[in-house]
Design an enzyme around this catalytic site. Structure first.
Site, PDB file in Angstrom:
ATOM      1  N   SER A 131       9.196   5.157  -2.305  1.00  0.00           N
ATOM      2  CA  SER A 131       9.705   5.865  -1.132  1.00  0.00           C
ATOM      3  C   SER A 131      11.132   6.377  -1.331  1.00  0.00           C
ATOM      4  CB  SER A 131       9.599   4.940   0.090  1.00  0.00           C
ATOM      5  OG  SER A 131       9.908   5.626   1.266  1.00  0.00           O
ATOM      6  N   ASP A 162      12.054  12.120   3.107  1.00  0.00           N
ATOM      7  CA  ASP A 162      12.445  11.115   2.118  1.00  0.00           C
ATOM      8  C   ASP A 162      11.566  11.273   0.874  1.00  0.00           C
ATOM      9  OD1 ASP A 162      10.076  10.027   3.073  1.00  0.00           O
ATOM     10  OD2 ASP A 162      10.766   7.954   2.875  1.00  0.00           O
ATOM     11  N   ASP A 188       7.317  10.167   3.998  1.00  0.00           N
ATOM     12  CA  ASP A 188       6.823   9.495   5.210  1.00  0.00           C
ATOM     13  C   ASP A 188       7.924   9.335   6.267  1.00  0.00           C
ATOM     14  OD1 ASP A 188       8.286   7.404   4.103  1.00  0.00           O
ATOM     15  OD2 ASP A 188       6.637   5.958   4.105  1.00  0.00           O
ATOM     16  N   ALA A 241      14.484   4.819  14.173  1.00  0.00           N
ATOM     17  CA  ALA A 241      15.601   5.765  14.072  1.00  0.00           C
ATOM     18  C   ALA A 241      15.657   6.421  12.695  1.00  0.00           C
ATOM     19  CB  ALA A 241      16.920   5.044  14.365  1.00  0.00           C
ATOM     20  N   ASN A 242      15.130   5.717  11.671  1.00  0.00           N
ATOM     21  CA  ASN A 242      15.161   6.259  10.305  1.00  0.00           C
ATOM     22  C   ASN A 242      14.192   7.423  10.097  1.00  0.00           C
ATOM     23  OD1 ASN A 242      12.555   5.164   9.877  1.00  0.00           O
ATOM     24  ND2 ASN A 242      13.355   3.316   8.933  1.00  0.00           N
ATOM     25  N   PRO A 258      17.412 -11.790  10.617  1.00  0.00           N
ATOM     26  CA  PRO A 258      17.404 -12.045   9.172  1.00  0.00           C
ATOM     27  C   PRO A 258      16.765 -10.880   8.421  1.00  0.00           C
ATOM     28  CG  PRO A 258      15.708 -13.344  10.277  1.00  0.00           C
ATOM     29  CD  PRO A 258      16.470 -12.654  11.355  1.00  0.00           C
ATOM     30  N   GLY A 264      14.387  -9.151   5.697  1.00  0.00           N
ATOM     31  CA  GLY A 264      13.068  -9.547   5.215  1.00  0.00           C
ATOM     32  C   GLY A 264      13.032  -9.810   3.723  1.00  0.00           C
ATOM     33  N   THR A 265      14.081  -9.420   3.000  1.00  0.00           N
ATOM     34  CA  THR A 265      14.009  -9.461   1.537  1.00  0.00           C
ATOM     35  C   THR A 265      15.140 -10.229   0.851  1.00  0.00           C
ATOM     36  OG1 THR A 265      15.148  -7.328   1.511  1.00  0.00           O
ATOM     37  CG2 THR A 265      12.749  -7.284   1.342  1.00  0.00           C
ATOM     38  N   ARG A 307      21.443  -9.266   9.268  1.00  0.00           N
ATOM     39  CA  ARG A 307      21.794  -7.901   9.665  1.00  0.00           C
ATOM     40  C   ARG A 307      22.356  -7.929  11.087  1.00  0.00           C
ATOM     41  NH1 ARG A 307      20.127  -4.872   5.546  1.00  0.00           N
ATOM     42  NH2 ARG A 307      18.266  -5.498   4.397  1.00  0.00           N
TER      43      ARG A 307
END
Length: 561
Positions: free
Chosen positions: A67, A284, A288, A390-391, A521, A523-524, A529
């Site tokens: 992506s 992007d 997507d 929002a992205n 938290p 995810g990775t 955050r």
């Protein structure tokens, strides 16, 4: 599994050993990492896709893409038979086989899972998988690994659909399982014909005033730019200029693309002061995500960003208008009181001003945790469910029941009042359902729907941007010892654990007009955050810093003193 099947997996997997020290996790983006360490993972996901096909007795998809990541990365994800993402129930198994240390252990894991899921190898149909990849140089060798994974399941077939956008592959899987034709040309024809239908239904008085018809698109030097060049030839009524199509020698996602534009709020490479006043959009790397922007007249690097929240607002406004037209009828139709449930789905990252605007329109707005899979699942509960992050990732879902009702309504209106405003509204909604990609967020179909609605409204990008004014916001990251120590509720807006931190956050938020802040938290990685917004930028920055300090005190290494 019989011994023949076990030995086939065992022999194939010895050619794709797991690199030392690699541990991957299947998330919203599937597996994603530096391409050099992914061959064994992609091979195993090939097996996973074949097992999923056997379990569901339907066709599945496998997409090789990273992506919006840098060009050296790559990744792999599965498209479920619905065209959506791999079911969450199978994610732990995906993690387990990806990280299985030896071929023997892998075979044992698969054998246990096959028994647990009661997957039959002698069912009515063999496994069938569609494969796609984006333009990354590593895609070709990873595609070969995926094929070998698929072929290690007896009778499984893999069809290479070539270089595609991620949404194209998901669309193809959904279409094939619905018994429809699903080549790339079919995709382009469905998008272009439904777009033309929508444009033809633009009110005549607005058609007369049509200006501002040029669109300049940043293709992120990826697959989306290539595909848009093909699609635009099928759209006679639109002037589209594609920049950063990948043909000019630019680097994928480097200083270009929707993710870069949305996060940095600056123009992508290849855009200049001469573009002031022109409507611009950015895709992007795998097309997507979509955002729009316009170049500011005072500074060629600064932009007025029109993000996913504003795309959602435009779509919601248009659909609400069409539903209102349908309600204005005065005949004795038996279903005239059919109340289509329209729902708008957001995450806590949606700008508060967008949520206020949508609620002022009288729309039902609900929140889910961050992640497309949660948004998609919630949107599917409505007759029409719209979700966007929002992205710029999002789509519109229409229930089969509502589409059947629209078809019946159209037939009835054709015989009673052909060409009426009600029939036009029905036809517009049907055209939207065909134009938008109901499998996943799709920058190309989303872009055409934006363009059709702007034409319908007679709006410039400035008119659209003025729907509401975003509240200033700030996002920060705080390194922590263990991100799993944070437990949230209410779509990640409230912290349940550790105790007392939420009360401390509330105290900080109360200091600022229109203040809002939450932590969640990652995810990775072991970070927390932080998101904050307030009525002015200085306040949003100050609130974010205060909450970041709290996160560090409660969970971090105490660096903030």
């Amino acid at each position: 599994m019989n011994d023949n099947q076990k030995s086939l997996i065992l022999n194939s997997s010895t050619q794709y050993p797991l690199p030392q020290g690699v541990k991957l996790s299947y998330g919203t983006a599937g597996f994603r990492a530096d391409a050099s360490i992914l061959e064994s993972t992609v091979f195993r996901v090939g097996i996973l896709a074949a097992l999923r096909s056997l379990k569901t007795q339907a066709l599945t998809g496998l997409m090789i893409t990273a992506s919006h990541n840098k060009v050296n990365d790559n990744g792999v994800k599965i498209a479920d038979p619905s065209g959506g993402m791999l079911t969450q129930e199978w994610e732990p198994f995906a993690d387990a086989i990806a990280n299985s240390p030896t071929p023997q252990h892998l075979v044992q894991l698969i054998d246990e899972f096959v028994k647990k899921e009661n997957i039959r190898f002698d069912g009515a149909r063999s496994a069938e998988i569609l494969l796609g990849r984006d333009t990354r140089p590593s895609g070709e060798s990873l595609l070969e690994a995926a094929k070998q994974g698929v072929y290690s399941i007896v009778g499984a077939t893999a069809t290479d659909m070539g270089i595609l956008t991620t949404p194209q592959l998901h669309w193809m899987v959904r279409a094939r399982n619905k018994g429809m034709k699903a080549t790339e040309l079919d995709y382009f024809e469905q998008l272009s014909s439904s777009f033309r239908c929508l444009v033809d239904l633009t009110p005549n008085q607005i058609k007369m005033n049509k200006t501002d018809d040029k669109l300049v698109v940043d293709g992120a030097n990826g697959v989306g730019g290539e595909k848009l060049e093909v699609l635009k030839k099928m759209l006679n009524s639109m002037v589209i200029e594609v920049r950063n199509s990948g043909k000019e020698g630019g680097v994928l996602n480097e200083g270009v693309g929707a993710d870069y534009v949305q996060k940095e709020k600056v123009v992508p490479q290849g855009f200049y002061l001469k573009d002031v006043g022109i409507r611009c959009a950015s895709l992007d790397g795998d097309a997507d995500r979509l955002v729009y922007f316009s170049v500011q007249s005072n500074n060629a690097s600064n932009i007025d960003l029109v993000d996913g929240d504003k795309i959602l607002s435009l779509f919601a406004l248009f659909i609400k208008e069409q539903l209102s037209i349908l309600k204005m009828e005065g005949d004795d139709h038996v279903d005239e009181n059919y109340e289509a449930r329209l729902g708008v789905v957001q995450t806590a990252y949606a700008n508060g001003a967008s949520t206020d605007y949508l609620k002022q329109l009288g729309l039902e707005v609900v929140f889910t945790p961050t992640g497309v899979k949660y948004l998609h699942e919630k949107a599917a509960e409505y007759d029409i469910g719209i979700y966007f992050e929002a992205n710029g990732h999002g789509t519109i879902l229409f229930s089969e029941v509502f589409l059947s009702w629209l078809d019946a309504r159209n037939n009835e209106l054709s015989s009673k009042s052909k060409g009426s405003e009600q029939q036009k509204a029905v036809l517009r909604l049907l055209a939207v359902s065909n134009l938008i990609n109901q499998a996943v967020g799709d920058a190309l179909s989303g872009l055409l729907l934006v363009e059709a609605i702007l034409q319908y409204k007679g709006w410039s990008i400035h008119n659209w941007s003025e729907l509401y004014h975003d509240l200033p916001s700030r996002q920060l990251k705080v390194k922590v010892v263990d991100r799993t120590a944070v437990v949230t509720a209410n779509a990640e807006t409230v912290v349940l654990r550790p105790p007392l931190i939420q009360e401390a956050i509330n105290v900080e938020v109360a200091k600022y007009p229109r203040g809002r802040s939450f932590i969640r938290p990652s995810g990775t990685e072991d970070v927390i955050r932080v998101y904050a917004e307030a009525s002015i930028q200085e306040a949003a920055d100050s609130l974010a810093n205060s909450v970041a300090k709290l996160a560090d005190q409660f969970l971090g290494f105490g660096n903030s003193g």
